[in-house]
Design a protein around this motif. Structure first.
Motif, short mmCIF file in Angstrom:
data_model
loop_
_atom_site.label_atom_id
_atom_site.label_comp_id
_atom_site.label_asym_id
_atom_site.label_seq_id
_atom_site.Cartn_x
_atom_site.Cartn_y
_atom_site.Cartn_z
N MET A 198 -3.05 -21.71 41.51
CA MET A 198 -3.39 -20.76 40.54
C MET A 198 -4.13 -21.46 39.42
SD MET A 198 -0.07 -18.55 40.95
CE MET A 198 0.19 -17.78 38.98
N SER A 199 -4.01 -22.96 39.06
CA SER A 199 -4.60 -23.67 38.24
C SER A 199 -5.61 -23.45 38.34
CB SER A 199 -3.25 -24.55 37.77
OG SER A 199 -3.99 -25.73 38.65
N GLN A 200 -6.02 -23.76 39.20
CA GLN A 200 -7.74 -23.67 39.51
C GLN A 200 -8.24 -23.19 38.56
OE1 GLN A 200 -8.75 -24.36 43.31
NE2 GLN A 200 -7.43 -26.12 43.58
N ASN A 201 -9.45 -23.71 37.59
CA ASN A 201 -9.80 -23.30 37.23
C ASN A 201 -11.37 -22.46 37.81
OD1 ASN A 201 -8.42 -23.45 35.23
ND2 ASN A 201 -9.46 -25.62 34.14
N PRO A 202 -11.99 -21.57 37.48
CA PRO A 202 -13.14 -21.40 37.85
C PRO A 202 -14.75 -21.57 38.05
CG PRO A 202 -12.31 -19.39 36.37
CD PRO A 202 -11.66 -20.13 36.69
N ILE A 203 -15.01 -22.14 38.84
CA ILE A 203 -16.51 -22.32 38.26
C ILE A 203 -17.90 -20.98 38.64
CG2 ILE A 203 -18.84 -24.18 38.87
CD1 ILE A 203 -16.08 -25.93 40.79
N ILE A 204 -18.01 -21.21 37.03
CA ILE A 204 -19.59 -19.61 37.40
C ILE A 204 -19.97 -20.49 37.34
CG2 ILE A 204 -19.53 -17.34 36.58
CD1 ILE A 204 -16.94 -17.73 35.93
N ASN A 205 -22.10 -20.04 38.28
CA ASN A 205 -22.98 -20.50 37.64
C ASN A 205 -23.70 -19.76 36.25
OD1 ASN A 205 -23.81 -21.89 40.14
ND2 ASN A 205 -24.28 -20.27 41.42
N LEU A 206 -24.41 -20.39 35.17
CA LEU A 206 -24.66 -19.88 34.06
C LEU A 206 -25.50 -18.46 34.76
CD1 LEU A 206 -26.94 -22.89 32.17
CD2 LEU A 206 -24.30 -21.59 32.00
N GLU A 207 -26.25 -18.11 35.91
CA GLU A 207 -26.86 -16.89 35.94
C GLU A 207 -26.34 -15.85 35.98
OE1 GLU A 207 -28.08 -18.75 39.84
OE2 GLU A 207 -27.33 -19.70 37.87
N ASP A 208 -24.38 -16.05 36.54
CA ASP A 208 -23.87 -15.13 36.87
C ASP A 208 -22.23 -14.86 35.72
OD1 ASP A 208 -24.95 -14.92 39.32
OD2 ASP A 208 -23.66 -16.57 40.43
N TRP A 209 -23.25 -15.90 35.02
CA TRP A 209 -21.92 -15.02 33.63
C TRP A 209 -22.11 -14.14 32.67
CZ3 TRP A 209 -22.18 -19.57 29.12
CH2 TRP A 209 -21.16 -19.57 28.13
N GLN A 210 -20.94 -13.29 32.41
CA GLN A 210 -21.52 -11.91 32.51
C GLN A 210 -19.84 -11.81 30.74
OE1 GLN A 210 -21.04 -9.35 34.85
NE2 GLN A 210 -22.35 -9.20 35.92
N SER A 214 -16.66 -14.15 29.33
CA SER A 214 -16.47 -15.64 28.51
C SER A 214 -14.39 -15.41 29.81
CB SER A 214 -15.61 -16.11 27.26
OG SER A 214 -17.93 -16.45 26.89
N ILE A 215 -14.23 -16.78 30.59
CA ILE A 215 -12.92 -16.73 31.01
C ILE A 215 -12.78 -18.10 30.98
CG2 ILE A 215 -12.02 -17.33 33.14
CD1 ILE A 215 -13.82 -15.36 34.42
N TYR A 219 -14.03 -22.93 27.40
CA TYR A 219 -14.40 -22.61 28.23
C TYR A 219 -15.53 -23.39 28.56
CZ TYR A 219 -18.30 -19.25 26.94
OH TYR A 219 -19.19 -19.45 25.35
N TYR A 220 -15.36 -24.59 29.57
CA TYR A 220 -16.82 -25.69 29.94
C TYR A 220 -17.75 -25.07 29.39
CZ TYR A 220 -12.52 -28.02 30.46
OH TYR A 220 -11.14 -29.30 30.19
#
Length: 198
Positions: free
Chosen positions: A20-32, A34-35, A78-79
């Protein structure tokens, strides 16, 4: 038997907490949206073609922009991977602005660079539509030493067989909410420019 059961329960709790503590990795082009604590990564390497030194020298105007890619920068929420840049600008041989020193200075904040961002607008309307049918571009923020800020759009291009970028610098000034926009005009005039890679 009871000890084994406690070990199994403890292991399940620890593994569940780690998952549960792992943070999602999202591609820049998929950014919809902010998480918190997500990592907006340039997994498709879309920022890479813009990295380097780019120059416009048409006799009356000289513009040099150096772009670098910074990875996993934390903004407080976020990163993200960022394209940052600095520039020098001259008109008729007279230097009007030079922020290139910031590339070798230790800035307290990556977001203090004169050019920064990673926004990939995928809307059909592009400031480059008179030049190309390719709608891919980057949208960055450019802050000039006099306090003026503007949008800076970039796309890759080719000029006389040489690798280049085309930029569109908006002439207007961007201000943060609650700030007086004043009458700041950019040092670099708004418009379209081609810069050749060195």
């Amino acid at each position: 038997m009871k000890a084994i059961k406690q070990i199994i329960i403890f292991s399940v709790v620890i593994l569940g907490t780690q998952c549960m503590s792992q943070n999602p990795i999202i591609n820049l082009e998929d950014w919809q949206e902010s998480i918190d604590n997500a990592y907006y990564k340039d997994g498709s390497q879309l920022l890479n073609p813009f990295v380097g030194t780019w120059v416009l020298d048409n006799g009356s105007q000289y513009l040099k922009i150096v772009f670098e890619k910074k990875e996993m920068i934390y903004n407080g929420n976020y990163y993200e991977d960022l394209l940052i840049g600095e520039f020098a600008y001259k008109e008729n041989g007279i230097e009007l602005a030079n922020t290139l020193y910031k590339l070798t200075s230790l800035l307290p904040d990556t977001y203090k660079h004169s050019i920064e961002g990673n926004h990939i607008p995928f809307t059909q309307h592009s400031p480059f539509e008179a030049f190309t049918t390719d709608i891919f571009r980057l949208s960055l923020i450019m802050s000039e030493p006099n306090g003026a800020s503007s949008n800076l759009y970039l796309r890759t291009a080719e000029v006389n067989g040489q690798e280049a970028i085309q930029i569109f610098k908006r002439g207007g000034t961007i201000t943060k909410m609650g700030e007086d926009p004043g009458s700041l005009e950019g040092i670099i005039p708004g418009g379209y420019y081609y810069l050749i890679k060195l």
